[in-house]
Design an enzyme around this catalytic site. Sequence first.
Site, PDB file in Angstrom:
ATOM      1  N   ASP A 154     -54.152  -2.300  94.151  1.00 23.15           N
ATOM      2  CA  ASP A 154     -53.943  -3.725  94.406  1.00 23.15           C
ATOM      3  C   ASP A 154     -55.042  -4.348  95.261  1.00 23.15           C
ATOM      4  OD1 ASP A 154     -51.604  -4.128  92.954  1.00 23.15           O
ATOM      5  OD2 ASP A 154     -50.304  -3.556  94.615  1.00 23.15           O
TER       6      ASP A 154
ATOM      7  N   ASP B 109     -42.619   2.484  95.391  1.00 19.08           N
ATOM      8  CA  ASP B 109     -43.253   1.239  95.792  1.00 19.08           C
ATOM      9  C   ASP B 109     -42.241   0.368  96.546  1.00 19.08           C
ATOM     10  OD1 ASP B 109     -45.631  -0.406  95.656  1.00 19.08           O
ATOM     11  OD2 ASP B 109     -44.543  -1.705  94.277  1.00 19.08           O
TER      12      ASP B 109
ATOM     13  N   GLU C  42     -44.117   4.155 100.089  1.00 18.41           N
ATOM     14  CA  GLU C  42     -45.098   3.071 100.196  1.00 18.41           C
ATOM     15  C   GLU C  42     -44.551   2.100 101.232  1.00 18.41           C
ATOM     16  OE1 GLU C  42     -46.427  -0.457 100.362  1.00 18.41           O
ATOM     17  OE2 GLU C  42     -45.158  -0.635  98.582  1.00 18.41           O
TER      18      GLU C  42
END
Length: 612
Positions: free
Chosen positions: A467, A364, A411
């Site tokens: 998200d 991430d 990501e």
Amino acid sequence: MASFAATQAVPLAPSALGRRARVTGKPKFTRAVRTMAAPKTGEPVVDGYTTMFPSPPVDRRAGVIMHPTSLPGMYGIGDLGQEAYAFVDWLAEAKMQIWQVLPLVPPGRPIPGLREDYWSPYSGRDAHCGNTLIISLQALVKDGLLTQKDLPHPYDTRGNVDFNQVAKKNEPVIARAANNLLALPDDNDLKAAYLAWRRRPEISRFLKDASLFDAICKTPELLGKDWWDWPVELRARDPAALEAKRADSTALIDEFCAAQFLFDKQWLSLKAYANAKGVSLVGDMPIYVGGHSADVWANQTLFLLNENCRPSAVAGVPPDAFSEDGQLWGNPLYDWNAHDKEGYEWWAGRLGRALELHDEVRIDHFRAFAAYYSVPADAKTAKSGKWIVGPGEKFFKGIASAVGGAPIVAEDLGVITEDVVALRNAIDAPGMVVLQFAWGDEEGDPRSPHLPHNHYENSFCYPGTHDNETTAGWYANQDETTKLKLANYAGIDEKEGAAWGFIRLGMASVSKACVFTMQDVMALGNEGRMNTPGIADGNWAWRVGAPGFFEGARGEAKRLAALAERYQRIASSGPQAPPKKAAEAVVEAAAKTAPSPAAPAAEEKKKFLGMF
């Protein structure tokens, strides 16, 4: 002047395609090559010229993202028991080769009036440990560590997870099982396995500090305090003080370790089952760790801390169209020079642990390896932050010896500058494209990488992530202009629905992998949303349904399988591969028995992070 390059790569026979890469649901082979001088202009081409074709496209895959807490369960939360195995069976029936999960770490816990972490898996207390709340209680009975009478009555078998309730009811039961394990004689098979696991260097390296950190956190007078507010001897890790605390906390430490062993045992058994079904587990690693964590406390020199052990600068992102103040995450930042001096040993251990628990790992906020946003620790918003150069490719070279060709997904969403793209390409890591990000602006950006015609092969395509809104919820909130764009560009209509329209677009994408949330598979609205960034309460709690859910979702599995077949996302080898035709089997058998050619003259350049 030569007609080819100065040297020419010639493919070897199939039997020379040998070196296996790390398992990602199926074997990976690297084509060996021999080099020879190329013929000059006017000379005959080399032998075998008419068989020298470009490399074929990489295998295409599809999958589903759903965190284990979202599985059905008899005791308030999804767990690693029967329903997790049923989900794997469902994935295999749907021809899905990927199960992506959120971080498996112990989530941040709220302490009313003191700490409000709201059970986020992205604010974990230790980057190496597992979330013991997802341990299957029924599996503990099968292991002989509990009896049926020890279990609570089934509760909250449908609806969202009430984490506080789960912790209150389930944790004492898990603790009892852990202590029953500890009470077994050392020659008992399960006890011997636990002792051997605890002695493993890669386990003991993090478990010793993680278990002591947990014990100190449970000290009544320190409850709810950040570790930098502990007494100075514990905060500064005075050796004598730590040993005294360890001696006083033996029972708590042993119970913590036994519970972590039970998590590992159940998770790795599930992983093995998934791999045997042709399903690869993709994990999620936040680039930063929580400030109040064993990671920072035990490795203070690797983080930017002040003389009081508090973060001197914290992570965040700058203001943008969605937030005029930016986002202030609050995680302590790494001292990258210190990591470089120690040879990235801590990072190698972290990635190694992640790749033990998963087949592939998404990192991430990958962009922070190129440059990261640093905000003064005392700032109230992220407005005063500044961009700082990150470790770049040097980091990945530094950990290469420890993790080799680790299969990592980058990501790369958010503010993506050219240095981020260059870094991702340099390590050959796939990036991400998100279909929801391709539409919505009144003018639109024809260069958006999220538009399907701009997708690239080395990427993972998502309709939306955990998200974002669900696709159905997102579509419902779009204006008529955007809906008309979707109808004209992608054929999205009310009959098919936005969720399955985006699943179809993902399947058709050139991206080598596409992953859908389970909420989109079920065409849910925003009542199924997993997380809303910037809002602390009410996240992470969604569950797919009651026990037995997947038996009733076979229609969706067949629909996914049909799309996977239409867009060539069916496995070409392994458990999910279609039966081979007789002629193909004969050719393959002959190739396996062919004599091996000479070894390549030049060593092949190793790609560090090739995904598959």
